[in-house]
Design a protein around this motif. Structure first.
Motif, PDB file in Angstrom:
ATOM      1  N   VAL A  40     -22.971 -32.850  24.617  1.00 47.78           N
ATOM      2  CA  VAL A  40     -23.616 -33.815  23.720  1.00 47.78           C
ATOM      3  C   VAL A  40     -23.892 -35.119  24.470  1.00 47.78           C
ATOM      4  CG1 VAL A  40     -23.249 -35.263  21.676  1.00 47.78           C
ATOM      5  CG2 VAL A  40     -22.681 -32.823  21.606  1.00 47.78           C
ATOM      6  N   PHE A  41     -22.918 -35.558  25.269  1.00 45.92           N
ATOM      7  CA  PHE A  41     -23.085 -36.789  26.030  1.00 45.92           C
ATOM      8  C   PHE A  41     -24.257 -36.668  27.001  1.00 45.92           C
ATOM      9  CE2 PHE A  41     -22.307 -39.357  29.806  1.00 45.92           C
ATOM     10  CZ  PHE A  41     -22.245 -40.622  29.249  1.00 45.92           C
ATOM     11  N   VAL A  42     -24.340 -35.545  27.728  1.00 47.85           N
ATOM     12  CA  VAL A  42     -25.421 -35.340  28.686  1.00 47.85           C
ATOM     13  C   VAL A  42     -26.770 -35.356  27.965  1.00 47.85           C
ATOM     14  CG1 VAL A  42     -26.462 -33.669  30.274  1.00 47.85           C
ATOM     15  CG2 VAL A  42     -24.024 -34.153  30.399  1.00 47.85           C
ATOM     16  N   LEU A  43     -26.852 -34.669  26.839  1.00 43.16           N
ATOM     17  CA  LEU A  43     -28.104 -34.646  26.076  1.00 43.16           C
ATOM     18  C   LEU A  43     -28.489 -36.046  25.589  1.00 43.16           C
ATOM     19  CD1 LEU A  43     -27.647 -31.379  23.987  1.00 43.16           C
ATOM     20  CD2 LEU A  43     -29.279 -31.764  25.832  1.00 43.16           C
ATOM     21  N   TYR A  44     -27.522 -36.772  25.066  1.00 44.33           N
ATOM     22  CA  TYR A  44     -27.789 -38.104  24.542  1.00 44.33           C
ATOM     23  C   TYR A  44     -28.191 -39.063  25.669  1.00 44.33           C
ATOM     24  CZ  TYR A  44     -27.068 -42.469  21.946  1.00 44.33           C
ATOM     25  OH  TYR A  44     -27.228 -43.695  21.361  1.00 44.33           O
ATOM     26  N   ALA A  45     -27.464 -39.025  26.777  1.00 43.62           N
ATOM     27  CA  ALA A  45     -27.787 -39.907  27.904  1.00 43.62           C
ATOM     28  C   ALA A  45     -29.173 -39.581  28.460  1.00 43.62           C
ATOM     29  CB  ALA A  45     -26.729 -39.769  29.002  1.00 43.62           C
ATOM     30  N   THR A  46     -29.482 -38.306  28.549  1.00 44.45           N
ATOM     31  CA  THR A  46     -30.796 -37.894  29.045  1.00 44.45           C
ATOM     32  C   THR A  46     -31.902 -38.356  28.105  1.00 44.45           C
ATOM     33  OG1 THR A  46     -29.800 -35.961  30.098  1.00 44.45           O
ATOM     34  CG2 THR A  46     -32.178 -35.914  29.778  1.00 44.45           C
ATOM     35  N   CYS A  73     -31.825 -40.914  26.030  1.00 48.44           N
ATOM     36  CA  CYS A  73     -31.973 -42.374  26.146  1.00 48.44           C
ATOM     37  C   CYS A  73     -32.682 -42.755  27.445  1.00 48.44           C
ATOM     38  CB  CYS A  73     -30.603 -43.051  26.091  1.00 48.44           C
ATOM     39  SG  CYS A  73     -29.851 -43.037  24.458  1.00 48.44           S
ATOM     40  N   ALA A  74     -32.313 -42.111  28.544  1.00 49.95           N
ATOM     41  CA  ALA A  74     -32.951 -42.398  29.829  1.00 49.95           C
ATOM     42  C   ALA A  74     -34.428 -42.022  29.769  1.00 49.95           C
ATOM     43  CB  ALA A  74     -32.247 -41.637  30.951  1.00 49.95           C
ATOM     44  N   ASN A  75     -34.735 -40.920  29.104  1.00 49.01           N
ATOM     45  CA  ASN A  75     -36.130 -40.500  28.957  1.00 49.01           C
ATOM     46  C   ASN A  75     -36.940 -41.540  28.182  1.00 49.01           C
ATOM     47  OD1 ASN A  75     -38.296 -38.570  29.256  1.00 49.01           O
ATOM     48  ND2 ASN A  75     -38.059 -38.197  27.056  1.00 49.01           N
ATOM     49  N   ASN A  76     -36.313 -42.156  27.183  1.00 45.29           N
ATOM     50  CA  ASN A  76     -37.003 -43.215  26.424  1.00 45.29           C
ATOM     51  C   ASN A  76     -37.409 -44.367  27.346  1.00 45.29           C
ATOM     52  OD1 ASN A  76     -36.782 -41.779  24.042  1.00 45.29           O
ATOM     53  ND2 ASN A  76     -34.939 -42.856  23.367  1.00 45.29           N
ATOM     54  N   ALA A 135     -32.849 -43.505  38.542  1.00 51.67           N
ATOM     55  CA  ALA A 135     -31.507 -44.061  38.397  1.00 51.67           C
ATOM     56  C   ALA A 135     -31.489 -45.283  37.473  1.00 51.67           C
ATOM     57  CB  ALA A 135     -30.944 -44.420  39.769  1.00 51.67           C
ATOM     58  N   SER A 136     -32.510 -46.115  37.558  1.00 52.79           N
ATOM     59  CA  SER A 136     -32.524 -47.308  36.706  1.00 52.79           C
ATOM     60  C   SER A 136     -32.638 -46.925  35.227  1.00 52.79           C
ATOM     61  CB  SER A 136     -33.653 -48.259  37.110  1.00 52.79           C
ATOM     62  OG  SER A 136     -34.911 -47.671  36.884  1.00 52.79           O
ATOM     63  N   ASP A 137     -33.322 -45.812  34.935  1.00 51.92           N
ATOM     64  CA  ASP A 137     -33.403 -45.331  33.549  1.00 51.92           C
ATOM     65  C   ASP A 137     -32.014 -44.929  33.046  1.00 51.92           C
ATOM     66  OD1 ASP A 137     -36.212 -45.611  33.530  1.00 51.92           O
ATOM     67  OD2 ASP A 137     -36.462 -43.591  34.364  1.00 51.92           O
ATOM     68  N   VAL A 138     -31.262 -44.257  33.901  1.00 51.40           N
ATOM     69  CA  VAL A 138     -29.915 -43.815  33.520  1.00 51.40           C
ATOM     70  C   VAL A 138     -29.009 -45.027  33.320  1.00 51.40           C
ATOM     71  CG1 VAL A 138     -27.892 -42.491  34.237  1.00 51.40           C
ATOM     72  CG2 VAL A 138     -30.185 -41.587  34.674  1.00 51.40           C
ATOM     73  N   LEU A 139     -29.105 -46.001  34.217  1.00 48.24           N
ATOM     74  CA  LEU A 139     -28.285 -47.208  34.075  1.00 48.24           C
ATOM     75  C   LEU A 139     -28.649 -47.972  32.801  1.00 48.24           C
ATOM     76  CD1 LEU A 139     -28.281 -48.366  37.798  1.00 48.24           C
ATOM     77  CD2 LEU A 139     -26.368 -47.376  36.535  1.00 48.24           C
ATOM     78  N   SER A 140     -29.925 -48.061  32.513  1.00 53.74           N
ATOM     79  CA  SER A 140     -30.362 -48.727  31.279  1.00 53.74           C
ATOM     80  C   SER A 140     -29.870 -47.969  30.049  1.00 53.74           C
ATOM     81  CB  SER A 140     -31.886 -48.840  31.244  1.00 53.74           C
ATOM     82  OG  SER A 140     -32.351 -49.646  32.292  1.00 53.74           O
ATOM     83  N   ALA A 141     -29.891 -46.654  30.134  1.00 57.41           N
ATOM     84  CA  ALA A 141     -29.408 -45.832  29.025  1.00 57.41           C
ATOM     85  C   ALA A 141     -27.922 -46.065  28.792  1.00 57.41           C
ATOM     86  CB  ALA A 141     -29.674 -44.353  29.309  1.00 57.41           C
ATOM     87  N   MET A 142     -27.155 -46.168  29.858  1.00 56.86           N
ATOM     88  CA  MET A 142     -25.711 -46.420  29.729  1.00 56.86           C
ATOM     89  C   MET A 142     -25.469 -47.743  29.001  1.00 56.86           C
ATOM     90  SD  MET A 142     -23.795 -44.037  30.915  1.00 56.86           S
ATOM     91  CE  MET A 142     -24.886 -42.674  30.652  1.00 56.86           C
ATOM     92  N   GLU A 143     -26.273 -48.725  29.353  1.00 63.26           N
ATOM     93  CA  GLU A 143     -26.134 -50.030  28.699  1.00 63.26           C
ATOM     94  C   GLU A 143     -26.515 -49.927  27.227  1.00 63.26           C
ATOM     95  OE1 GLU A 143     -27.565 -54.639  29.375  1.00 63.26           O
ATOM     96  OE2 GLU A 143     -27.806 -53.180  30.985  1.00 63.26           O
ATOM     97  N   GLU A 144     -27.611 -49.251  26.936  1.00 67.37           N
ATOM     98  CA  GLU A 144     -28.051 -49.097  25.552  1.00 67.37           C
ATOM     99  C   GLU A 144     -27.012 -48.321  24.728  1.00 67.37           C
ATOM    100  OE1 GLU A 144     -31.356 -46.405  23.691  1.00 67.37           O
ATOM    101  OE2 GLU A 144     -32.270 -48.286  24.331  1.00 67.37           O
ATOM    102  N   MET A 145     -26.373 -47.365  25.356  1.00 65.87           N
ATOM    103  CA  MET A 145     -25.365 -46.554  24.663  1.00 65.87           C
ATOM    104  C   MET A 145     -24.018 -47.273  24.583  1.00 65.87           C
ATOM    105  SD  MET A 145     -26.438 -42.846  26.378  1.00 65.87           S
ATOM    106  CE  MET A 145     -24.802 -42.549  26.897  1.00 65.87           C
ATOM    107  N   GLU A 146     -23.993 -48.508  25.096  1.00 65.59           N
ATOM    108  CA  GLU A 146     -22.793 -49.346  25.091  1.00 65.59           C
ATOM    109  C   GLU A 146     -21.669 -48.767  25.951  1.00 65.59           C
ATOM    110  OE1 GLU A 146     -21.748 -50.553  21.109  1.00 65.59           O
ATOM    111  OE2 GLU A 146     -23.795 -51.214  20.692  1.00 65.59           O
ATOM    112  N   PHE A 147     -22.058 -48.238  27.103  1.00 61.20           N
ATOM    113  CA  PHE A 147     -21.109 -47.745  28.092  1.00 61.20           C
ATOM    114  C   PHE A 147     -21.150 -48.659  29.320  1.00 61.20           C
ATOM    115  CE2 PHE A 147     -21.521 -43.751  25.723  1.00 61.20           C
ATOM    116  CZ  PHE A 147     -20.196 -43.345  25.659  1.00 61.20           C
ATOM    117  N   GLN A 148     -21.094 -49.983  29.071  1.00 61.39           N
ATOM    118  CA  GLN A 148     -21.191 -50.956  30.152  1.00 61.39           C
ATOM    119  C   GLN A 148     -20.124 -50.748  31.230  1.00 61.39           C
ATOM    120  OE1 GLN A 148     -21.515 -51.762  26.948  1.00 61.39           O
ATOM    121  NE2 GLN A 148     -23.376 -52.998  26.739  1.00 61.39           N
TER     122      GLN A 148
END
Length: 146
Positions: free
Chosen positions: A43-49, A51-54, A66-79
């Motif tokens: 579920v985490f992989v799907l959700y992170a993917t 968000c990164a795709n967005n 990589a910047s998409d993944v980092l931005s997704a982590m921030e959006e998902m509140e995984f700072q």
């Protein structure tokens, strides 16, 4: 593409290894708990993917970077994961750069070796030509003497 988390199953061996590395020695985990962690990871992989795709789509790109993944982590509140991810990314980039440089050096060495072998072969051919000429001269001298 997986439509539901159940459609995506991460390899059990990978999940088990990650779990063992995270737990102290001597701590066991039930099959049920391992299955739950595996599903949660999916579920985490799907959700992170997603968000990164967005972020990639906002940038009008079809390739996640990589910047998409980092931005997704921030959006998902995984700072708290951003810094370790950046460090891992830098290590990956250094490793790839090292591999590329090693490959280029290997190619240069191969080219030098090939050039050297060609020069050696050319010298051998020149030596053979010289020997042939000397033999021909000797044969001519012998014929003249006869």
């Amino acid at each position: 593409m997986a439509e539901r988390p159940e459609d995506l199953n991460l390899p059990n061996a990978v999940i088990t290894r990650i779990i063992k590395e995270a737990l102290p020695d001597g701590v066991n985990i039930s099959k049920e708990a391992r299955s739950a962690i595996s599903r949660a990871a999916s579920v985490f992989v799907l959700y992170a993917t997603s968000c990164a795709n967005n972020f990639a789509m906002k940038g009008k790109r079809k390739t996640l970077n990589a910047s998409d993944v980092l931005s997704a982590m921030e959006e998902m509140e995984f700072q708290r994961f951003i810094s370790p991810l950046k460090e891992a990314l830098e290590a990956y980039r250094r490793e790839q750069k090292g591999k590329k440089e090693a490959s280029e050096q290997k190619k240069k060495d191969k080219d030098k070796k090939t050039d050297s072998e060609e020069q050696d072969k050319s010298r051998e051919e020149d030596d053979e030509d010289e020997e042939r000429l000397e033999e021909e001269e000797q044969n001519e001298e012998e014929e003249v003497d006869n």
